[in-house]
Design a protein around this motif. Structure first.
Motif, short mmCIF file in Angstrom:
data_model
loop_
_atom_site.label_atom_id
_atom_site.label_comp_id
_atom_site.label_asym_id
_atom_site.label_seq_id
_atom_site.Cartn_x
_atom_site.Cartn_y
_atom_site.Cartn_z
N SER A 184 0.82 -1.21 0.00
CA SER A 184 0.00 0.00 0.00
C SER A 184 0.85 1.26 0.00
CB SER A 184 -0.92 0.00 1.23
OG SER A 184 -1.83 -1.07 1.20
N SER A 185 2.02 1.17 0.64
CA SER A 185 2.86 2.36 0.83
C SER A 185 3.86 2.59 -0.28
CB SER A 185 3.62 2.22 2.17
OG SER A 185 2.73 2.00 3.26
N ALA A 186 4.17 1.56 -1.07
CA ALA A 186 5.27 1.67 -2.03
C ALA A 186 5.04 2.75 -3.08
CB ALA A 186 5.49 0.31 -2.71
N GLN A 187 3.79 2.94 -3.48
CA GLN A 187 3.50 3.91 -4.54
C GLN A 187 3.90 5.32 -4.13
OE1 GLN A 187 -0.46 3.63 -6.11
NE2 GLN A 187 -0.43 5.67 -6.99
N ALA A 188 3.83 5.60 -2.84
CA ALA A 188 4.08 6.96 -2.36
C ALA A 188 5.55 7.37 -2.50
CB ALA A 188 3.64 7.10 -0.90
N PHE A 189 6.43 6.42 -2.81
CA PHE A 189 7.84 6.76 -3.05
C PHE A 189 8.10 7.16 -4.50
CE2 PHE A 189 7.92 4.05 0.68
CZ PHE A 189 8.82 4.71 1.52
N ALA A 190 7.12 6.90 -5.37
CA ALA A 190 7.38 7.08 -6.80
C ALA A 190 6.34 7.92 -7.53
CB ALA A 190 7.48 5.71 -7.47
N ASP A 191 5.21 8.25 -6.90
CA ASP A 191 4.11 8.91 -7.59
C ASP A 191 4.14 10.41 -7.32
OD1 ASP A 191 1.72 9.77 -8.70
OD2 ASP A 191 0.60 7.99 -8.06
N ASN A 192 4.56 11.16 -8.32
CA ASN A 192 4.71 12.61 -8.14
C ASN A 192 3.39 13.36 -8.09
OD1 ASN A 192 7.52 12.65 -7.98
ND2 ASN A 192 7.75 12.65 -10.21
N ARG A 193 2.26 12.68 -8.33
CA ARG A 193 0.96 13.34 -8.22
C ARG A 193 0.55 13.57 -6.76
NH1 ARG A 193 -2.73 9.18 -11.17
NH2 ARG A 193 -1.38 7.84 -9.91
N LEU A 194 1.11 12.77 -5.87
CA LEU A 194 0.67 12.81 -4.47
C LEU A 194 1.06 14.12 -3.80
CD1 LEU A 194 1.60 9.17 -3.37
CD2 LEU A 194 -0.64 10.05 -4.03
N LEU A 195 0.23 14.57 -2.89
CA LEU A 195 0.54 15.78 -2.14
C LEU A 195 1.74 15.57 -1.22
CD1 LEU A 195 -3.10 16.88 -1.20
CD2 LEU A 195 -1.65 17.78 -3.03
N ARG A 196 1.88 14.35 -0.71
CA ARG A 196 2.99 14.03 0.18
C ARG A 196 3.76 12.85 -0.39
NH1 ARG A 196 4.72 10.69 4.15
NH2 ARG A 196 5.69 11.59 6.01
N ILE A 197 4.98 13.09 -0.84
CA ILE A 197 5.83 12.03 -1.34
C ILE A 197 6.60 11.43 -0.17
CG2 ILE A 197 7.73 11.44 -2.91
CD1 ILE A 197 5.21 12.26 -4.34
N SER A 198 6.67 10.12 -0.10
CA SER A 198 7.38 9.47 1.01
C SER A 198 8.88 9.63 0.84
CB SER A 198 7.02 7.99 1.07
OG SER A 198 5.67 7.82 1.45
N GLY A 199 9.57 9.71 1.99
CA GLY A 199 11.01 9.92 1.98
C GLY A 199 11.75 8.94 2.86
N ALA A 200 12.95 9.32 3.27
CA ALA A 200 13.84 8.41 4.00
C ALA A 200 13.25 7.99 5.35
CB ALA A 200 15.20 9.08 4.20
N GLU A 201 12.58 8.91 6.05
CA GLU A 201 12.00 8.55 7.34
C GLU A 201 10.88 7.53 7.17
OE1 GLU A 201 10.77 11.90 9.58
OE2 GLU A 201 12.78 12.75 9.77
N ASP A 202 10.07 7.69 6.15
CA ASP A 202 9.02 6.73 5.87
C ASP A 202 9.61 5.37 5.52
OD1 ASP A 202 6.72 8.63 6.01
OD2 ASP A 202 7.77 9.53 4.31
N PHE A 203 10.69 5.39 4.76
CA PHE A 203 11.33 4.14 4.38
C PHE A 203 11.87 3.42 5.61
CE2 PHE A 203 15.10 1.72 3.01
CZ PHE A 203 14.51 0.85 2.10
N ALA A 204 12.50 4.17 6.51
CA ALA A 204 13.04 3.56 7.73
C ALA A 204 11.92 2.93 8.55
CB ALA A 204 13.78 4.61 8.56
N SER A 205 10.78 3.58 8.61
CA SER A 205 9.63 3.03 9.34
C SER A 205 9.14 1.75 8.68
CB SER A 205 8.52 4.07 9.39
OG SER A 205 7.40 3.58 10.09
N LEU A 206 9.06 1.75 7.34
CA LEU A 206 8.61 0.56 6.63
C LEU A 206 9.62 -0.58 6.74
CD1 LEU A 206 6.98 1.66 3.25
CD2 LEU A 206 5.87 0.68 5.26
N GLU A 207 10.89 -0.24 6.85
CA GLU A 207 11.88 -1.30 7.00
C GLU A 207 11.65 -2.10 8.28
OE1 GLU A 207 15.96 -1.11 4.84
OE2 GLU A 207 15.87 0.58 6.24
N ARG A 208 11.14 -1.47 9.31
CA ARG A 208 10.82 -2.21 10.53
C ARG A 208 9.73 -3.25 10.26
NH1 ARG A 208 11.34 3.04 12.78
NH2 ARG A 208 9.09 3.32 12.97
N VAL A 209 8.77 -2.87 9.41
CA VAL A 209 7.74 -3.82 9.00
C VAL A 209 8.38 -4.95 8.20
CG1 VAL A 209 5.63 -4.11 7.65
CG2 VAL A 209 5.96 -2.04 9.01
N GLY A 210 9.27 -4.59 7.29
CA GLY A 210 9.95 -5.60 6.48
C GLY A 210 10.79 -6.56 7.31
#
Length: 609
Positions: free
Chosen positions: A368-394
Motif C-alpha cells: 500500500s505504501s510503495a507507490q508513495a515513493f514514486a508517484d509525483n501526483r501525491l501531495l505528500r511524497i514518502s522519503g527516508a524517514e518513511d522508508f526507515a519506518s517501513l523497514e521495521r515492518v519488512g
C-alpha cells in the motif's frame, strides 16, 4: 423494478440484501427495497446501530424498532435508483389510483469553509409527483444494540432522540404531531426531514436542505469526474468506486471491510462476523483497485492511517485489523437483543481476529505504501524517514514469513505456514527494494533484493506439490486455495509459468462450481463451506484472461455483473445453486473485483476515440 404491495408502515420480517448504501464517509445507512432505513450506526460506522432492523425480526409491529420508514399509504415502491454519479437515492412510490410520490435520501457531504462538511446526519426529502398521495412515516430508532428505544422529547418542528452514543434530532416541516403518532397525512407539498446532531437547524429547512442536496450532488459528481475509468462497464465501475469510497472513514483514512455485521455466509451457518473494521488486507485491495482508476484521495488518507498504525506497532507486530480510529482491541461479544438476519443469529460485535497472527499484513502495508515513493501526483511524497519506518515492518516479515499463521481466511483453530502469507512477506521485501531504488539507497536495495530472492526460492520449493502438479495452500501440503491465484497479481510468478497453468487447472477442478469459485474445499471450524466467495470468482476471471482464455473471462465477468443488487453492489458470498447473496454487505473485496476485472478486460479508449 416493481415491488410487491406493502401497506403496513413497518418493515417486512423477511430481510434480504437488496439494499442501497448512502453515506458521506462519516455516517452511512442501508435503505431497503421498501424505502426503509434498515441499518445505520452512531457515531461512526463501527458504533451502536440506531437502525438495526436488518439484523432483527419484526414479529410484533407495535414493538418493532430500529428503522425509519416512509411509505405511500396503499401504495408500493415502483422504482429505486441513484442520482447519476452520486450515492443520492431516489425511491418512487405509486398506487393503483394514480397517486405517486418520491423520496430522496442522502447524507450531506460538501466542502464548506475550507473543510469537508460531513455530519452524522441523514436527510430525506419527500415530493408529491401525481394525484393526492398520502404518506406515513415511522421513525423508531434503537439503542444499546437493540435493547432499548431512546427517550424522546418534542418541539414545534422537531423530535429529539437521546441515543447514548449521540443525541439525535429530527427536524422537519411536516406536521410533527402526525409524524409522532405515525398517522397518514396528505402530501400537498415537498416535505423535508433532517435527522442529525441535537442542534437547531441554522437556516430555513427547505432552502438549507435544498442547498445541501445540490452541493452534495456536485461534490460527488466532481469526485467521479476525476476517475480514470475504463471504456467498457463504466456504470458498474463508477458505482463500485462510490461504494468503496463510502467504506472509508474519512476522518482517519481507515477503510472498513463492509458496512454490516453478522450477515451469515450462508443460511444458519453461524458464520456471522463483524466486518465494520479496517483489515490491513482488505484496505490494501481497496486502495490498489482505486489507484487503478486514479482515486488518489483514498490512498493518501489511508496512508496517513497506516503510518499511525506502524508507529504504534509493538516490536513491529501488526494486527490483521483495527477499528476506524486505530484502536487495537476489538473484543468480540454477542448482542442478545437482536435475533439476527432472518432470525439467524448470533449478532456479533467486535471481532476476535484482532488477536490472530496473520503474516500477510506485513506485505500489504508495504504494498500500500510503495507507490508513495514514486508517484509525483501525491501531495505528500514518502522519503527516508518513511522508508526507515517501513523497514521495521519488512524486518518483521523476514522473521515470520516461514512460520505458521491463521492465514487470510482467519481459521480460528488451526495454523499452518500459508503460501499466500509467505508470498505477501516476499512482496514486502521485493517492494522495499523498489522503494530503496527510488531513494537511491543502493545498499538497502541490494539487501532487500537478496532477501526477496531467497524467500521466493524457498516458497516455491516448499509449496510445490509434484504429486498434484500444483502449488499448495500450505508448505509441504496439498490443500487447494483460491488465494493462490493472487500470485500472478503479486508478480510472484509469471503468467507463462507452466507451474501456474497446472495450478490453475487443479484449482478450477477442485473449487469451481459452475460460474462460482469457492475459497477452499477443506473443512474449517464450521465444517465444509457451502457458498462461493465472490472475490475468488473475480480472481479466477483475472487468471483466465492472463492465461489466454480471454473470451471465457469476459463471459464470466458479465455473469458476475448480472448478480449485483439494484444498487450495483455485491456481498461477500453467493450460493452457487440459488445464486442468492449472503455475507456482509457491501463487501469491499467484491467491489474491488468489479473494478480490477473491468480495467483488465476493457477495450481501449483508443478504439472509440
Amino acid at each position: 423494478m416493481t415491488q410487491t404491495n406493502q401497506n403496513a408502515a413497518f418493515p417486512s420480517a423477511e430481510a434480504d440484501l437488496e439494499l442501497w448504501p448512502i453515506g458521506n464517509c462519516q455516517a452511512s445507512a442501508l435503505v431497503d427495497r421498501f424505502g426503509t432505513f434498515a441499518w445505520a450506526c452512531l457515531p461512526r460506522i463501527d458504533g451502536d446501530p440506531i437502525f438495526s432492523s436488518l439484523v432483527d425480526t419484526q414479529d410484533d409491529p407495535a414493538a418493532a424498532k430500529g428503522f425509519w420508514k416512509i411509505a405511500l399509504e396503499g401504495g408500493r415502491v415502483v422504482r429505486q435508483s441513484y442520482i447519476r454519479n452520486t450515492p443520492i437515492l431516489k425511491t418512487e412510490f405509486a398506487d393503483d389510483d394514480g397517486n405517486a410520490m418520491e423520496v430522496l435520501d442522502f447524507c450531506p457531504r460538501f466542502r464548506d469553509k475550507g473543510r469537508m462538511y460531513r455530519p452524522v446526519a441523514f436527510v430525506r426529502i419527500v415530493r408529491p409527483t401525481a394525484g393526492s398521495p398520502r404518506m406515513r412515516m415511522a421513525l423508531r430508532p434503537a439503542s444499546e444494540w437493540g435493547a432499548k428505544q431512546p427517550e424522546r422529547s418534542f418541539g414545534s418542528s422537531h423530535i429529539t432522540y437521546r441515543h447514548p452514543a449521540m443525541a439525535m434530532r429530527m427536524t422537519t416541516d411536516a406536521p410533527v404531531g402526525l409524524v409522532q403518532q405515525e398517522t397518514p397525512f396528505r402530501l400537498e407539498k415537498q416535505m423535508h426531514f433532517f435527522f442529525g446532531p441535537d442542534e437547531s437547524f441554522s437556516t430555513s429547512l427547505s432552502s438549507g436542505i435544498g442547498d445541501m442536496l445540490a452541493r452534495t450532488a456536485d461534490e460527488w459528481r466532481h469526485w467521479v469526474r476525476g476517475l480514470a475509468i475504463p471504456f467498457e462497464w463504466q456504470d458498474a465501475v463508477i458505482r463500485a468506486a462510490i461504494g468503496l469510497k463510502l467504506c472509508q472513514h474519512e476522518d482517519t483514512g481507515a477503510i472498513v471491510a463492509a458496512m454490516t455485521t453478522s450477515i451469515p455466509e450462508h443460511a444458519d451457518s453461524g458464520r456471522n462476523w463483524d466486518y465494520r473494521y479496517c483489515w490491513i488486507r482488505d484496505a490494501y485491495y481497496t486502495v490498489q483497485a482505486l489507484n487503478r482508476i486514479g482515486a488518489l484521495d483514498v490512498l493518501e488518507s489511508y496512508l496517513g492511517y497506516l503510518r499511525n498504525i506502524v508507529d504504534s506497532a509493538q516490536g513491529g507486530h501488526i494486527q490483521p485489523l483495527y477499528d476506524v480510529r486505530g484502536n487495537a482491541e476489538l473484543l468480540e461479544w454477542e448482542a442478545e437483543h437482536l435475533a439476527g438476519y432472518r432470525g439467524m443469529g448470533p449478532v456479533r460485535v467486535g471481532n476476535d481476529a484482532w488477536r490472530q497472527i496473520q503474516h500477510d499484513a506485513y506485505g500489504q502495508i508495504v504494498l500500500s505504501s510503495a507507490q508513495a515513493f514514486a508517484d509525483n501526483r501525491l501531495l505528500r511524497i514518502s522519503g527516508a524517514e518513511d522508508f526507515a519506518s517501513l523497514e521495521r515492518v519488512g524486518e518483521r516479515a523476514l522473521k515470520v514469513w516461514n512460520t505458521p499463521d491463521a492465514g487470510l481466511w482467519e481459521l480460528r483453530n488451526s495454523k499452518h505456514i500459508h503460501t499466500y502469507s509467505a508470498a505477501m512477506c516476499w512482496a514486502a521485501a521485493d517492494r522495499l527494494a523498489h522503494a530503496a531504488q527510488q531513494l537511491g539507497l543502493d545498499e538497502r536495495e541490494q539487501y532487500w533484493m537478496g532477501h526477496a530472492a531467497t524467500m521466493r526460492d524457498e516458497i516455491m520449493a516448499r509449496s510445490w506439490n509434484p504429486e498434484t502438479g500444483a502449488i499448495a495452500a500450505t508448505f509441504d501440503g496439498d490443500e487447494r486455495d483460491a488465494s493462490l491465484l493472487q500470485l500472478l497479481d503479486l508478480r510472484f510468478i509469471s503468467k507463462d509459468d507452466e507451474k501456474f497453468h497446472s495450478t490453475l487447472a487443479v484449482l478450477e477442478k477442485a473449487l469451481r462450481r459452475g460460474d462460482n469459485m469457492l475459497r477452499y474445499d477443506t473443512q474449517d471450524d464450521f465444517g465444509l463451506p457451502h457458498t462461493a466467495f465472490n472475490v475468488c470468482t473475480f480472481w479466477l476471471i483475472e487468471a483466465l484472461h492472463l492465461t489466454g482464455r480471454k473470451d471465457e473471462a469476459r463471459t464470466l465477468f458479465e455473469t458476475m455483473l448480472a448478480r449485483r443488487t439494484g444498487a450495483g453492489m455485491l456481498s461477500e458470498d453467493i450460493e452457487p445453486n440459488t445464486l442468492e447473496l449472503w455475507g456482509n454487505y457491501p463487501q469491499t473485496y467484491s467491489l474491488v473485483g468489479i473494478i480490477n476485472c473491468a480495467v483488465m478486460l476493457t477495450k481501449s479508449w483508443n478504439e472509440y476515440r
